[in-house]
Structure formats: C-alpha cells, structure tokens
Design a protein around this motif. Structure first.
Motif, short mmCIF file in Angstrom:
data_model
loop_
_atom_site.label_atom_id
_atom_site.label_comp_id
_atom_site.label_asym_id
_atom_site.label_seq_id
_atom_site.Cartn_x
_atom_site.Cartn_y
_atom_site.Cartn_z
N VAL A 430 -23.97 -61.88 -18.06
CA VAL A 430 -23.01 -62.89 -16.95
C VAL A 430 -23.00 -62.69 -15.51
CG1 VAL A 430 -20.89 -64.19 -15.76
CG2 VAL A 430 -21.52 -64.69 -18.90
N THR A 431 -23.46 -62.82 -14.45
CA THR A 431 -23.62 -61.78 -13.33
C THR A 431 -22.91 -63.66 -11.90
OG1 THR A 431 -26.14 -62.56 -12.59
CG2 THR A 431 -25.20 -60.33 -13.87
N ILE A 432 -21.93 -62.71 -11.29
CA ILE A 432 -21.69 -63.24 -10.29
C ILE A 432 -21.71 -62.22 -9.20
CG2 ILE A 432 -19.38 -64.51 -9.14
CD1 ILE A 432 -20.17 -66.01 -12.16
N CYS A 433 -22.63 -62.98 -8.18
CA CYS A 433 -22.97 -61.53 -6.96
C CYS A 433 -23.24 -63.57 -5.84
CB CYS A 433 -24.33 -61.89 -6.68
SG CYS A 433 -25.14 -60.85 -8.17
N ASP A 434 -21.93 -62.29 -4.66
CA ASP A 434 -21.78 -62.67 -3.24
C ASP A 434 -22.54 -62.31 -2.15
OD1 ASP A 434 -19.48 -61.35 -1.86
OD2 ASP A 434 -19.00 -61.33 -3.70
N ASP A 435 -22.60 -63.01 -1.00
CA ASP A 435 -22.95 -61.97 0.13
C ASP A 435 -21.91 -61.98 1.09
OD1 ASP A 435 -23.48 -64.15 1.34
OD2 ASP A 435 -25.07 -65.26 1.59
N GLY A 436 -21.25 -61.61 0.78
CA GLY A 436 -19.74 -61.34 1.53
C GLY A 436 -20.23 -59.89 2.71
N PRO A 437 -18.74 -58.93 3.22
CA PRO A 437 -19.04 -58.04 3.65
C PRO A 437 -19.10 -56.69 2.50
CG PRO A 437 -16.68 -59.09 3.80
CD PRO A 437 -17.30 -60.08 3.26
N ASP A 484 -19.14 -54.08 -15.01
CA ASP A 484 -19.68 -53.30 -13.91
C ASP A 484 -19.47 -54.37 -12.90
OD1 ASP A 484 -20.57 -51.70 -15.47
OD2 ASP A 484 -21.94 -52.18 -16.45
N LEU A 485 -19.49 -53.13 -11.77
CA LEU A 485 -19.42 -53.80 -10.40
C LEU A 485 -20.07 -52.76 -10.21
CD1 LEU A 485 -17.93 -56.16 -8.17
CD2 LEU A 485 -16.13 -54.59 -8.45
N GLU A 486 -20.74 -53.66 -8.47
CA GLU A 486 -21.32 -52.98 -7.37
C GLU A 486 -21.37 -53.96 -6.49
OE1 GLU A 486 -25.93 -53.45 -8.98
OE2 GLU A 486 -25.83 -51.72 -10.33
N SER A 487 -21.00 -53.23 -5.27
CA SER A 487 -20.83 -53.66 -3.69
C SER A 487 -21.80 -53.05 -2.74
CB SER A 487 -19.46 -53.78 -3.75
OG SER A 487 -19.14 -54.25 -2.68
N ARG A 488 -22.16 -53.46 -1.68
CA ARG A 488 -22.25 -52.70 -0.58
C ARG A 488 -22.47 -54.20 0.37
NH1 ARG A 488 -27.95 -53.45 -3.76
NH2 ARG A 488 -29.00 -55.15 -2.19
N PRO A 489 -22.45 -53.48 1.86
CA PRO A 489 -22.10 -54.72 2.67
C PRO A 489 -24.24 -55.43 2.54
CG PRO A 489 -22.59 -53.06 3.90
CD PRO A 489 -22.04 -52.87 2.19
N GLY A 490 -23.45 -56.96 2.50
CA GLY A 490 -24.39 -58.08 2.00
C GLY A 490 -23.80 -58.89 0.30
N ARG A 491 -24.35 -57.94 -0.30
CA ARG A 491 -23.97 -57.82 -1.53
C ARG A 491 -22.55 -57.12 -2.25
NH1 ARG A 491 -27.22 -60.08 -5.55
NH2 ARG A 491 -27.76 -58.76 -7.80
N THR A 492 -22.37 -58.21 -3.38
CA THR A 492 -21.03 -57.93 -4.19
C THR A 492 -21.55 -57.79 -5.19
OG1 THR A 492 -19.57 -56.97 -2.23
CG2 THR A 492 -18.66 -57.89 -4.67
N CYS A 493 -22.35 -57.68 -6.73
CA CYS A 493 -21.61 -58.32 -7.73
C CYS A 493 -21.42 -57.40 -8.91
CB CYS A 493 -23.40 -58.09 -8.09
SG CYS A 493 -24.63 -58.89 -9.20
N LEU A 494 -20.71 -58.56 -9.68
CA LEU A 494 -19.95 -58.55 -11.09
C LEU A 494 -20.65 -58.23 -12.21
CD1 LEU A 494 -16.01 -58.05 -11.19
CD2 LEU A 494 -17.83 -59.43 -13.44
N THR A 495 -21.17 -57.83 -12.96
CA THR A 495 -21.69 -58.66 -14.32
C THR A 495 -20.89 -58.39 -15.85
OG1 THR A 495 -23.78 -57.75 -13.22
CG2 THR A 495 -24.12 -57.15 -15.71
N LEU A 496 -21.30 -59.15 -16.02
CA LEU A 496 -20.20 -59.36 -17.44
C LEU A 496 -21.25 -58.89 -18.54
CD1 LEU A 496 -18.00 -62.09 -16.81
CD2 LEU A 496 -17.51 -59.29 -16.46
N ARG A 497 -21.41 -58.34 -19.50
CA ARG A 497 -21.65 -58.53 -20.94
C ARG A 497 -20.97 -58.51 -22.02
NH1 ARG A 497 -26.89 -55.81 -19.62
NH2 ARG A 497 -27.34 -55.36 -17.93
N LEU A 498 -21.36 -59.36 -22.77
CA LEU A 498 -20.74 -59.65 -23.84
C LEU A 498 -22.22 -60.00 -25.47
CD1 LEU A 498 -18.77 -62.76 -22.62
CD2 LEU A 498 -17.65 -60.23 -23.06
N PRO A 499 -20.95 -58.92 -26.30
CA PRO A 499 -22.43 -59.68 -26.94
C PRO A 499 -22.31 -60.56 -28.10
CG PRO A 499 -20.30 -58.17 -28.61
CD PRO A 499 -19.82 -58.34 -26.77
N ARG A 500 -23.30 -61.11 -28.71
CA ARG A 500 -24.24 -62.66 -28.84
C ARG A 500 -23.73 -62.98 -30.57
NH1 ARG A 500 -29.76 -64.37 -27.45
NH2 ARG A 500 -28.81 -66.10 -28.29
N ALA A 501 -22.92 -61.73 -30.92
CA ALA A 501 -22.70 -61.80 -33.21
C ALA A 501 -21.58 -60.83 -33.06
CB ALA A 501 -24.32 -61.41 -33.61
#
Length: 501
Positions: A430-437, A484-501
C-alpha cells in the motif's frame, strides 16, 4: 601549516595527501591466521635463501682454494727441480712418474716464437688442442704464480691457471678446469633449492595447522560475539544466555583474557537489559493502567457536557465554554485510546487474525478522507482483483485512516493525495503519496517516534498528538510487515508492506 616554494604552496604535516588519507599496511584487511602463516613462511623462505647462498659461497670458496692448491702442485709436476719441463730432459728422471702432468691439466710452453700445447679435455667429453685465440688469451692474461681464472670459451670453459718463467727463458702456463667445481656448486644449489622448496611446503602446511589450532579458541570467542551481535537487543525482553565457554576464559593466556573480558561485558549488558526491561514493563503497565482509568472520567465529562449543551437557555459564553470542554475531552479521549493501543501492542498482545480485504478498506478510508478534506484532491489506483491479507481489520483500518489523515493535515489545500494498492509476490503493498512541500530531511529519522510532530512547512494545525505514524508502525510491525517513508519537495510517499499469508 604549509611551505611556499617558488610560488607553489606545498601542504605539509600529517594530513598531507588526499584528505589526509591513512596509509594502509601490507597486511591490511588480512585475517590474523593468514598474517601469521604468511609471515612465518616468508621468514623461513628468507632464512633458507640466505643460508643456501651463504653455503654456496663457502663451498665455492673452499673448492676454489682446493683447486688452486692442485694447480700449484700440478705446476710443480710439470716443471723439474731446475725449472725445466720433463720433456726437455735427456732421460727420464727418477721421479718422472710422480711429475707426470695430470690428464685434465692444461700445459702451454712458449720458447721464443714456438708454442707447445698439450691436448685438453672438453666439457662434452672429447679432447683437442688449444686454438690460437685461446693461447693468445692465456698469454695476454698477465698470469703470475698466483692462480687466475681465464675463460677459454664454451667448449673448454673457465680454467684456474698460473704462469711462470723458467731459467732458460721459457714461459710455461699450467692450469686445471673449473667445470667440475662449477658442476659441484650447481648440484649443491639444486639440492639446496629442492630441500628448501620441500621445507617451504612442509613449514607452510605445518604452520597453517599449528596456527589454526592455536587460534581455534579465538574463533570460538568470535563466534560467541557474532551470535550476540545478531540478537535483537534494542527493545523487548532479551534472553542474553550466550557466553564464551569456560575452556576459553583462562586469564593466563591472551585469548583467555579476551574471552573472560567478553563474558564480563555480557554479564554487565545482561544486567542492564534486565533493568531496562523492568523499567519498560513498569512504564507500559503505568501507561496502560492510566489510559484505562482515564477512559471512565473522560466519558463522564463528555456525557455531562453533551447533557448540559441540550439546555437551550444557556448563556452564549457558557455554551462556548462547554463546547470547548467537549472538544478537548474528545481530543483527550482520542489520545488516551492511542496510548492504550500502543501500550497493548508494546506488551505483545495478540491481534485478531482474519481475512481482510485491503482493497475495500483503502476505498472506504479514501472516501471518508474525501468527505473530511474536500479541499484536497483524492485519487485511487486499485488492482482489478481484490488483495487480501490476514490480520486485524479494525487495526488495519486505523492504519489507513491515520496515514490519510496525516497527508491531509500536513499538506496545504489543493494537494493531490494518491492511494495505491498492489500485490507483489507474497506481500500486499500500500502506498500513500502526496505532492505537498515534503518533510524536512532532519525530521525523517524521527517521524515514527511517539509525539513527533512535523515542521511548520507541513503542519497546518496543532491538533495532532504526534502518535499517528507511531501507531501505524506499531500495528504494521505487529502484522510482521514494514513501513518505509520517502520525502522530497513535491513528493512524499509512505509504503506499507504486509504479508498476504
């Protein structure tokens, strides 16, 4: 410091060179075992080489001295007591048999313009007389009664020769070949080299075995330290049972001193970890108990506040105060619930294990966020087939709500927030990204810590408690996932990884 010469600045001092780089030794990066084996074998090779060269030189000197003695004796055999050759006597003397020239001896007699030579043996086993250039080489060598080395070519090799002048004016040159001496020295060198090579191999193998056996206790100490290094010591209850075996803790030896010191260190660390665990347990218990006890009075405050607000005859300022009390009590109740959840997760309380449709959860959470934040643009990128995981539906819903709320609260109006879901191998991503500051890079290492708040560039409100991302990480970790969280001006993206089983 620097010294100036002819207008050129030359750095001086220990930091001279590229960034004051340290010089690395010849054994840098080598293991102790390899260093010891190579050092011992190299020392043996140097000693063997030096001994071989010294023995070869001594043998050659001894053989040359013996050959010189033979050359002097053979000259006496050739010349009679009166200094004449045996061939010039009118009759054979009584000791002619004793003064007869040796078979391998070189004899050259010069009387005026007459040159007489005998037949000499060649190196390949034949025999022949000296050639004119060879005779000239002998006569031009400036020979005396002291033996001198003269090279007579490849077929005859080098000779040790002496030259004397008889009373009748004849020039007599006698000598003996050096190739038997050279063959002996060469054979001795080959034998020494062969024995040295054999000794080199034996010393190398023996040293490797002995050094390996001597360092075996150190290997066991290193293995213990490696196992301790892999233990999760950062948090939670730690069973630090690893110790160096007692046979490797003899303080009379260097390795034993290291093993004993490591055991002492592990004992201190074990005690410290137990004290830390006890403090963390008491703190978690206090937070859980306090949060649990605060739920009832907060519910009572909210209930009485709502009841009071139903009175239509309340003055305006009283109604405003009660509404403020209701708002703050609701905020306090949310904070208490978050603290109680974190305390339970820290205590290792099991979550529900049931099939959860992440596609539906993300769709519903985004729909709710769109209603709460109409001034943001909300987008979804969902797969055609549903993505399911096994976990606690309520807690996973809270994770998605917190992430979307964090993107809404800490970005300005007009920001586009995109939620995406995909199946990747055995994981749901699951990734939640925004184009904020973006987030200040200095804050990135602490965003998942409790009561951590974003910088003023992203934060538009002070209502946040700073527990949202802490709950996200705690819940995902409890589901054996990662955040995991990555952020830079114009793109902040938080990534969730969950096992399916």
């Amino acid at each position: 410091m620097s010294s100036r010469l002819s207008g050129v600045v030359v750095p001086s001092g220990p930091a001279a060179g590229p960034a004051g780089a340290r010089r690395r030794g010849p054994f840098s990066g080598w293991t102790l075992r390899r260093t010891l084996v190579v050092s011992i074998v190299a020392l043996f090779a140097l000693v063997t080489l030096a001994s071989g060269l010294a023995m070869s030189a001594l043998l050659e000197r001894s053989l040359v001295a013996e050959l010189d003695s033979r050359v002097a004796s053979t000259a006496t055999r050739v010349l009679g007591p009166e200094g004449r050759r045996d061939d010039d006597r009118r009759g054979p003397p009584a000791d002619a048999g004793q003064r007869r020239p040796l078979a391998d001896m070189l004899v050259v007699v010069v009387r005026g313009s007459t040159v007489q030579t005998n037949t000499v043996a060649t190196r390949n086993g034949g025999s022949r007389s000296l050639s004119i250039p060879q005779v000239q080489a002998l006569l031009q060598a400036g020979l005396t009664s002291r033996p001198t080395t003269v090279d007579l070519g490849e077929d005859l090799g080098r000779y040790r020769v002496v030259g004397v002048t008889t009373p009748d004016g004849a020039r007599v040159v006698t000598g003996l070949p050096m190739h038997p001496l050279e063959d002996s020295v060469r054979q001795m060198r080959l034998i020494t080299a062969g024995l040295g090579l054999l000794g080199f191999l034996l010393v190398g193998i023996g040293t490797a075995l002995l050094v390996g056996r001597a360092l075996r206790p150190l290997d066991r100490v290193a293995a213990t330290a490696t196992r301790v290094a892999t233990l999760p010591l950062s948090s939670g209850e730690v069973d630090l049972a690893e110790r160096v075996p007692s046979r490797d803790t003899d303080r009379r030896t260097e390795v034993g001193q290291v093993g004993a010191a490591l055991n002492d260190l592990l004992d201190h660390v074990d005690v410290s970890l137990r004290h830390r665990q006890e403090s963390e347990t008491q703190l978690r218990r206090f937070v859980a108990d306090a949060s649990h006890e605060l739920r009832t009075p907060l519910a009572s405050i909210r209930g009485y506040t709502e009841l009071s607000l139903r009175d239509g005859q309340l003055p305006g300022d009283v109604r405003t105060s009660l509404e403020r009390v209701e708002s703050e009590s609701a905020r306090m109740a949310t904070l208490v619930e978050d603290l109680l959840l974190l305390a339970r997760l820290d205590a290792g309380r099991d979550l529900a294990r049931e099939p959860v449709d992440l596609t539906r959860l993300l769709l519903e959470a985004t729909s709710d966020a769109r209603i709460v934040g109409p001034d943001h643009r909300w987008r979804l990128d969902l797969p055609e087939e549903a993505v399911e995981v096994v976990g606690d539906q309520a807690r996973l819903t809270q994770v998605l709500v917190n992430v979307l709320a964090n993107a809404r609260l800490h970005t300005p109006p007009g920001t586009t927030v995109t939620g995406a879901l995909r199946a990747e191998g055995g994981e749901a991503v699951v990734t939640i990204c925004d184009d904020g500051p973006g987030i200040d890079p200095a804050l990135l290492p602490t965003v998942f810590q409790r009561f951590s708040r974003g910088d003023a560039a992203r934060a538009r409100t002070q209502w946040s408690t700073g527990l949202g991302l802490s709950i996200v990480q705690a819940v995902v970790t409890a589901h054996r996932g990662t955040v995991d969280l990555e952020s830079r001006p114009g793109r902040t993206c938080l990534t969730l990884r969950l096992p399916r089983a």
